[in-house]
Scaffold this motif. Sequence first.
Motif: not given
Length: 310
Positions: A7-14, A271-280
């Motif tokens: 899985a490749i994840v992260g915020p938009t436009a990265v 910013k919300r995407q960062y928070t989700w992936f880092k915490n969950k």
Amino acid sequence: MKQKVIAIVGPTAVGKTRLSIEVAKKFGGEIISGDSMQVYKGMDIGTAKIKEEEMEGIPHHMLDIKSPDEEFSVADFQYYVQKYIKEISARNHIPIIVGGSGLYIQAVLQDYNFSKEKRDDAVTKRLEDEMKQNGIDSLFNRLKIIDPNQAEKIHPNNFRRVLRALEIFEKTGLTMTEYQKQQSNISPYESMLVGLEMERVILYSRINQRVDDMVKEGLLEEVKVLIEKGYQNYQSMKAIGYKELIPYFSGEVSLDESLEILKRNSRRYAKRQYTWFKNKMDVNWYELTPSTMNEKIKDILANLAGFIES
């Protein structure tokens, strides 16, 4: 042995799309979109859907499978993606999920059991009637009191998820947050999550530029066509990239105002995407800059080789 999934994840436009193509070419992979909005036909520019010429012959799945007037839930996403993982694995290819919809990807990899609590038609109808009478705000405010954690994750206009969270609480006495914690954390897959991050000033500049590029590519025309087809009140059009432009077409705000709001909402979403992936989720993070991207991709490919060969 469990099926291996990347899985490749992260915020938009990265830079997830570019990396995904390199990974798929290197390891014989097929790509599954992990974006909850790219399933909709005709919603291409605003969702940053990959273009055919960018695919480089790599099979892509979970694109253009729904009309904008159709509902599509996280449970639907889980069903389709797990089916594709099985089919891709049967071809001896590596499934690669790529996207920024954290809850959706988590539901697949942790195998959330969405069927455990069946819908109660009577409860659903009562909540829907209340919403029609008092508006979605009354239900959303109740959710904020009952389950502030869940309310943080749900857009106030996403009435289906608001209703579902309240329905779970009324049926089980558990908040959606408590209900999800009861889910098994034992994944049916052996997965490796690659997360891409970027210094905020650089990322936000890329997000702003992406919006400008979308406009040049025809975003306004895309939204206009969707409105003309009568889709503006459906859940699909609540997505970032579309909802901000509807007031422009109805004459409520100027184009410049709409685009500034779109850029702001996109930055906030990142910013919300960062928070989700880092915490969950357990993600292996790689920080990119425009000048180091090629070297970082080499590092990621080397680390993935160890995962695939293990």
